[in-house]
Design a protein around this motif. Structure first.
Motif, PDB file in Angstrom:
ATOM      1  N   HIS A 162      -8.431  26.034 -25.693  1.00 31.65           N
ATOM      2  CA  HIS A 162      -7.462  25.803 -24.683  1.00 31.65           C
ATOM      3  C   HIS A 162      -6.459  26.847 -24.784  1.00 31.65           C
ATOM      4  CE1 HIS A 162      -9.412  21.752 -24.502  1.00 31.65           C
ATOM      5  NE2 HIS A 162      -9.240  21.649 -25.921  1.00 31.65           N
ATOM      6  N   GLU A 186      -6.076  22.956 -33.674  1.00 32.94           N
ATOM      7  CA  GLU A 186      -5.310  23.738 -32.576  1.00 32.94           C
ATOM      8  C   GLU A 186      -3.806  23.384 -32.749  1.00 32.94           C
ATOM      9  OE1 GLU A 186      -7.212  23.367 -28.830  1.00 32.94           O
ATOM     10  OE2 GLU A 186      -8.980  23.174 -29.611  1.00 32.94           O
ATOM     11  N   GLN A 187      -3.333  22.434 -33.324  1.00 32.28           N
ATOM     12  CA  GLN A 187      -1.895  22.266 -33.324  1.00 32.28           C
ATOM     13  C   GLN A 187      -1.220  22.620 -34.742  1.00 32.28           C
ATOM     14  OE1 GLN A 187      -2.558  18.258 -31.468  1.00 32.28           O
ATOM     15  NE2 GLN A 187      -0.249  18.774 -30.559  1.00 32.28           N
ATOM     16  N   VAL A 244      -3.377  22.692 -25.254  1.00 30.63           N
ATOM     17  CA  VAL A 244      -3.632  21.534 -26.160  1.00 30.63           C
ATOM     18  C   VAL A 244      -2.848  20.302 -26.163  1.00 30.63           C
ATOM     19  CG1 VAL A 244      -3.673  21.100 -28.616  1.00 30.63           C
ATOM     20  CG2 VAL A 244      -4.171  23.266 -27.752  1.00 30.63           C
ATOM     21  N   HIS A 256      -8.460  17.947 -32.600  1.00 28.53           N
ATOM     22  CA  HIS A 256      -7.621  19.034 -31.922  1.00 28.53           C
ATOM     23  C   HIS A 256      -6.262  19.183 -32.692  1.00 28.53           C
ATOM     24  CE1 HIS A 256     -10.029  19.159 -28.570  1.00 28.53           C
ATOM     25  NE2 HIS A 256      -9.939  18.164 -28.252  1.00 28.53           N
ATOM     26  N   HIS A 268      -4.293  18.165 -23.214  1.00 30.90           N
ATOM     27  CA  HIS A 268      -5.429  17.931 -23.402  1.00 30.90           C
ATOM     28  C   HIS A 268      -5.310  16.528 -24.292  1.00 30.90           C
ATOM     29  CE1 HIS A 268      -9.755  18.529 -23.720  1.00 30.90           C
ATOM     30  NE2 HIS A 268      -9.752  17.799 -24.866  1.00 30.90           N
ATOM     31  N   GLN A 269      -4.493  16.633 -25.276  1.00 25.62           N
ATOM     32  CA  GLN A 269      -4.331  15.549 -26.090  1.00 25.62           C
ATOM     33  C   GLN A 269      -3.730  14.467 -25.343  1.00 25.62           C
ATOM     34  OE1 GLN A 269      -5.705  15.859 -28.963  1.00 25.62           O
ATOM     35  NE2 GLN A 269      -4.346  16.261 -30.650  1.00 25.62           N
ATOM     36  N   THR A 271     -11.281  12.881 -31.764  1.00 25.62           N
ATOM     37  CA  THR A 271     -11.063  14.115 -31.063  1.00 25.62           C
ATOM     38  C   THR A 271      -9.543  14.526 -31.118  1.00 25.62           C
ATOM     39  OG1 THR A 271     -11.127  13.149 -28.820  1.00 25.62           O
ATOM     40  CG2 THR A 271     -13.094  13.909 -29.632  1.00 25.62           C
ATOM     41  N   THR A 276     -18.213  25.271 -27.149  1.00 24.53           N
ATOM     42  CA  THR A 276     -16.850  24.660 -27.211  1.00 24.53           C
ATOM     43  C   THR A 276     -16.008  25.489 -26.471  1.00 24.53           C
ATOM     44  OG1 THR A 276     -16.320  26.079 -29.130  1.00 24.53           O
ATOM     45  CG2 THR A 276     -17.403  24.087 -29.762  1.00 24.53           C
TER      46      THR A 276
END
Length: 163
Positions: free
Chosen positions: A31, A94-95, A37, A90, A40-41, A86, A28
């Protein structure tokens, strides 16, 4: 003489392989920072809307009646589902950092969620299995392209022998 050269090259590669230490290859990618992130989102959202638009155009043009384009439509549908999946993953890890994953060693992990939302650990674990959506999408894409390639008549070579 040629066999000696092959043996020498093979031996040299073996010595280098033994002398150069290896590092673990992580499956993996994190970010760096919240900015990574967000970008990427947005990329996932762009891909998702692109696949929605592709399905719309395919259906408007009536191309889904042909097998190749129908498989590509299925691929786009699975890519949409994969992107939704995904984006959720995320977002959770990650957020909002609603879940955390701890490596217990020996191929074991522990997924924990914030207090009061323990069910998110199960949701997170299931959505991390995103390859169950992405791989079928790629297979449908390959099948669609393969069908389309079969439908193309062979090119006629011109006088110069070029196609």
């Amino acid at each position: 003489m040629k066999l000696n050269r092959i043996f020498f090259v093979f031996s040299a590669w073996m010595v280098l392989w033994l002398l150069i230490p290896s590092a673990p290859a992580l499956a993996t990618q994190g970010h760096a920072g919240i900015e990574g992130v967000w970008v990427h989102q947005f990329a996932h959202l762009f891909f998702l809307f692109s696949m929605l638009l592709l399905i719309y155009w395919l259906r408007q043009a009536g191309l889904v009646k042909r097998p190749g384009w129908r498989f590509i439509q299925y691929a786009a549908l699975f890519f949409i589902l994969w992107n939704l999946d995904t984006i959720l993953v995320h977002f959770l890890d990650e957020q909002v950092r609603a879940v955390s994953v701890d490596n217990l060693g020996n191929w074991r992990i522990q997924v924990t969620a914030v207090d009061g939302y323990e069910w998110l650990a199960t949701v997170y674990y299931l959505t991390k299995l995103d390859h169950l959506l992405c791989v079928p999408a790629m297979i449908f894409l390959m099948m669609g392209l393969r069908h389309m390639l079969k439908e193309v008549p062979p090119a006629v070579a011109d006088k110069g022998g070029r196609q």
